[in-house]
Structures are given as C-alpha cells and as structure tokens.
Design a protein around this motif. Sequence first.
Motif, PDB file in Angstrom:
ATOM      1  N   ARG A  50      69.626  25.825  16.552  1.00 25.90           N
ATOM      2  CA  ARG A  50      70.862  26.956  16.225  1.00 25.90           C
ATOM      3  C   ARG A  50      71.062  27.172  14.775  1.00 25.90           C
ATOM      4  NH1 ARG A  50      69.604  24.974  21.351  1.00 25.90           N
ATOM      5  NH2 ARG A  50      70.979  25.595  23.030  1.00 25.90           N
ATOM      6  N   THR A  51      70.662  28.272  14.052  1.00 29.62           N
ATOM      7  CA  THR A  51      70.791  28.306  12.842  1.00 29.62           C
ATOM      8  C   THR A  51      71.486  29.740  12.612  1.00 29.62           C
ATOM      9  OG1 THR A  51      68.675  29.842  12.273  1.00 29.62           O
ATOM     10  CG2 THR A  51      68.569  27.426  12.487  1.00 29.62           C
ATOM     11  N   SER A  52      71.978  29.902  11.326  1.00 32.44           N
ATOM     12  CA  SER A  52      72.814  31.305  10.852  1.00 32.44           C
ATOM     13  C   SER A  52      71.727  32.220  11.194  1.00 32.44           C
ATOM     14  CB  SER A  52      73.093  31.122   9.662  1.00 32.44           C
ATOM     15  OG  SER A  52      72.065  30.962   8.453  1.00 32.44           O
ATOM     16  N   LYS A  53      70.260  31.981  11.148  1.00 39.00           N
ATOM     17  CA  LYS A  53      69.413  33.323  11.274  1.00 39.00           C
ATOM     18  C   LYS A  53      68.814  33.554  12.722  1.00 39.00           C
ATOM     19  CE  LYS A  53      67.681  32.523   6.351  1.00 39.00           C
ATOM     20  NZ  LYS A  53      66.426  32.231   5.497  1.00 39.00           N
ATOM     21  N   GLY A  54      69.644  32.691  13.480  1.00 38.38           N
ATOM     22  CA  GLY A  54      69.044  32.988  15.139  1.00 38.38           C
ATOM     23  C   GLY A  54      68.663  31.811  15.490  1.00 38.38           C
ATOM     24  N   MET A  55      67.932  31.827  16.725  1.00 38.08           N
ATOM     25  CA  MET A  55      67.477  30.603  17.410  1.00 38.08           C
ATOM     26  C   MET A  55      65.951  30.353  17.135  1.00 38.08           C
ATOM     27  SD  MET A  55      70.195  29.799  19.439  1.00 38.08           S
ATOM     28  CE  MET A  55      69.456  28.939  20.977  1.00 38.08           C
ATOM     29  N   ILE A  56      65.905  29.139  16.535  1.00 39.73           N
ATOM     30  CA  ILE A  56      64.393  28.781  15.984  1.00 39.73           C
ATOM     31  C   ILE A  56      63.851  27.762  16.864  1.00 39.73           C
ATOM     32  CG2 ILE A  56      63.071  28.111  13.935  1.00 39.73           C
ATOM     33  CD1 ILE A  56      64.688  30.564  13.448  1.00 39.73           C
ATOM     34  N   PRO A  57      62.667  28.122  17.721  1.00 39.47           N
ATOM     35  CA  PRO A  57      62.044  27.134  18.490  1.00 39.47           C
ATOM     36  C   PRO A  57      61.853  25.890  17.932  1.00 39.47           C
ATOM     37  CG  PRO A  57      61.205  29.305  18.526  1.00 39.47           C
ATOM     38  CD  PRO A  57      61.719  29.506  17.458  1.00 39.47           C
ATOM     39  N   THR A  58      61.805  24.928  18.340  1.00 38.83           N
ATOM     40  CA  THR A  58      61.595  23.641  18.038  1.00 38.83           C
ATOM     41  C   THR A  58      60.261  23.197  18.410  1.00 38.83           C
ATOM     42  OG1 THR A  58      62.214  22.476  20.272  1.00 38.83           O
ATOM     43  CG2 THR A  58      63.989  22.548  18.331  1.00 38.83           C
ATOM     44  N   GLU A  59      59.507  22.186  17.901  1.00 40.01           N
ATOM     45  CA  GLU A  59      58.229  21.823  18.435  1.00 40.01           C
ATOM     46  C   GLU A  59      58.066  21.700  19.949  1.00 40.01           C
ATOM     47  OE1 GLU A  59      54.797  18.540  17.752  1.00 40.01           O
ATOM     48  OE2 GLU A  59      56.384  18.414  16.645  1.00 40.01           O
ATOM     49  N   ALA A  60      59.169  21.271  20.581  1.00 45.95           N
ATOM     50  CA  ALA A  60      59.152  21.174  22.040  1.00 45.95           C
ATOM     51  C   ALA A  60      59.335  22.606  22.527  1.00 45.95           C
ATOM     52  CB  ALA A  60      60.411  20.214  22.408  1.00 45.95           C
ATOM     53  N   GLY A  61      60.009  23.466  22.077  1.00 49.70           N
ATOM     54  CA  GLY A  61      60.092  24.986  22.519  1.00 49.70           C
ATOM     55  C   GLY A  61      58.935  25.492  22.321  1.00 49.70           C
ATOM     56  N   GLU A  62      58.039  25.321  21.328  1.00 52.07           N
ATOM     57  CA  GLU A  62      57.048  25.962  21.146  1.00 52.07           C
ATOM     58  C   GLU A  62      55.858  25.476  22.392  1.00 52.07           C
ATOM     59  OE1 GLU A  62      56.080  28.033  19.009  1.00 52.07           O
ATOM     60  OE2 GLU A  62      57.209  28.090  17.299  1.00 52.07           O
ATOM     61  N   GLN A  63      55.859  24.384  22.425  1.00 49.78           N
ATOM     62  CA  GLN A  63      54.951  23.730  23.559  1.00 49.78           C
ATOM     63  C   GLN A  63      55.629  24.073  25.210  1.00 49.78           C
ATOM     64  OE1 GLN A  63      54.942  19.291  24.259  1.00 49.78           O
ATOM     65  NE2 GLN A  63      53.038  19.429  25.456  1.00 49.78           N
ATOM     66  N   ALA A  64      56.992  24.259  25.282  1.00 54.14           N
ATOM     67  CA  ALA A  64      57.502  24.669  26.231  1.00 54.14           C
ATOM     68  C   ALA A  64      57.085  26.097  26.758  1.00 54.14           C
ATOM     69  CB  ALA A  64      58.805  24.735  26.465  1.00 54.14           C
ATOM     70  N   TYR A  65      57.264  27.125  25.777  1.00 55.47           N
ATOM     71  CA  TYR A  65      56.728  28.701  25.801  1.00 55.47           C
ATOM     72  C   TYR A  65      55.132  28.653  26.182  1.00 55.47           C
ATOM     73  CZ  TYR A  65      56.149  33.528  24.780  1.00 55.47           C
ATOM     74  OH  TYR A  65      55.773  34.720  24.890  1.00 55.47           O
TER      75      TYR A  65
END
Length: 316
Positions: A50-65
């Motif tokens: 969670r950043t001021s520029k939005g929701m940035i996928p983590t490495e786990a998020g990239e793999q999940a997608y």
Amino acid sequence: MELRQLKYFTCLYEEGSVTRAAQRLNIVQPALSMQISKLEEELGQALFDRTSKGMIPTEAGEQAYRLFMPLLGELLEARQALIHRNGEISGRINAGLIASAANQALASTLAYFVEHHPNVDLQISYGYSQNLIDRVLAGDLDFAVINQAFQQERLNRIDLVDEELLVATGAANRLRVPAPVPLAALGGMKLVLPSRLHGLRIVIDQALASLGLEVTPHLELDDLTVIESFLRRSDYVSVLPATVLRQGLEEGALRGYPLDSPGLTRRMVCVHDSRRPLTPAAHLFVDIIGKTLATGLNAIHFYKEGASQDPDHELG
C-alpha cells in the motif's frame, strides 16, 4: 478462497487503485479492501504494497495473478455453462459495433434475435474501433465488432468476415484507368475517405504503406453511408467495403471496381476481454451477426464482375 475474491484481486491488480477497482466492480471501497485482506490472510502473505501512488503488487501478488487468471476464466465459463444448461438463452448483452457493421447487419440480426430469444435484453452502442476497445477493456461492453487493424494483448478475437474493398464512384462518373484498378492509381484520384481516426482508413493506410504507397484524400467523412450517398451526387471517388456499396450497385446508382493484386481487404472481428468469457447469449449474437455479414457479401460478386468487364477498358 472464493470466486468473488479472485475477481476482486485481478481487478485491483489491473487497476492499481482501490478507487478505480471499486468503481469498475461497482462496489464500495471498504468491501473490496476487506476481501483482499481476507485473501492475503488465507494465503499467509501480502499481495500488495500500500503506497501513496497506489497498490503495488508484491512478488507474491505477481505470481498470484499469473496463476489465478487462467483459473478465473475457466471458472466463469463453467458457471455460465451450468446456468444455461437448460437450453434457454437469457441475460443481458452490452455490445459495441462500428457503424458500418451496424448499418449492414444489425437490423436483420436484431429482428431474428428478439423473435427467437425474447428473454435476452440488448443494449447496442456505436463508435470508432479504438473507442469500442477501450470500453470492452473497461468492462462497459461485453464485446465489440471492429476492424482488425487494432491489436491488444488482453483481447480475444473471433474472426467474422474478410471483405474486399472496391473503388467506388457514382454511376455517371467514368474513370480513365485500367480495370482492375492499379493501387498506385489511387494517389491521383479525387478521393473522399474516412479520417485517420476511422478503422477503415487505418486499414487502407496500413495496407498501402506496406507497399510503399500513400493517399491524400480531398475530402474526409467518417460516416460511410454519407460517403456512399455523396458519391451518387458528385465526381468523387472512394474506397469502400463491398457490402456498403451493395444497395447502390443493385440500384445502378454506383459503380464498383476491383483493385489490382494484391488488392485491399478488411477483416471484421469480434473482440472481448480475455478475463471475461462471453455468455451463451453473447456467443449466439456474435454468431448470428457474423453469418448476416457473410450473407451480405454473397450478392456483391455479380455486380462487381459485371462492372469490371467493360469492352473499352473503362471502369463502368
């Protein structure tokens, strides 16, 4: 893990913003955030920073997608198949069509569809191909019928028809060039064509550019039916799809001339978001409009061949 959570996750991943994802899903932001938190808790790791520029996928998020996307598509297809397994077609279709497809085939398609499938609600929009693509990707449209010239990785494509483009004039206008018309001869003609925003113009320009040719029209009009009507009343020349010329050729108000090899063609396709499979109702509608477009092409050959066999080698 719920289907709803997978849909929310993929939407948030693609939008990169809770606000935009919630708007696309038509839900409130707290509901989206809660489901994403539940999914992260179940998986035991954060999927987004969670950043001021939005929701940035983590490495786990990239793999999940990468893992979730194929599964989500299969689940949605399976759900649609089970919902409609009784054979009755129902639901709602939001479709987008380029104007030339609508003018040629929409009325016949609608007449058949509403008679045989009265439980389907239809909403039809017109627009430029690129505009329709944007609306498909935004989720506003289930699918769009467009010209093939536009490419987008997230779109699935269904080919509908390949249509020859003809040189067209009014019946009183005779061109002193060979038949079939050499592509290079187009550059010296008094042309009326769609603007560069129009999918048909993009098809024409791209095909000519691949041969080292280009054209500069004297007049630009984006409505193909207006061009067709204008040709009847002027000495202008155009390059139009065969089906747009059909009525004028049948009436003897227009002349249609084939282009010399390799010629020009446009392919009309249906595109839909690869993340959202077409419903059975949408599949059926696409199939019907494709067949209607193809039927319209069958009547053109006679008129084109007759026009091209002038004993004086004039086009007429």
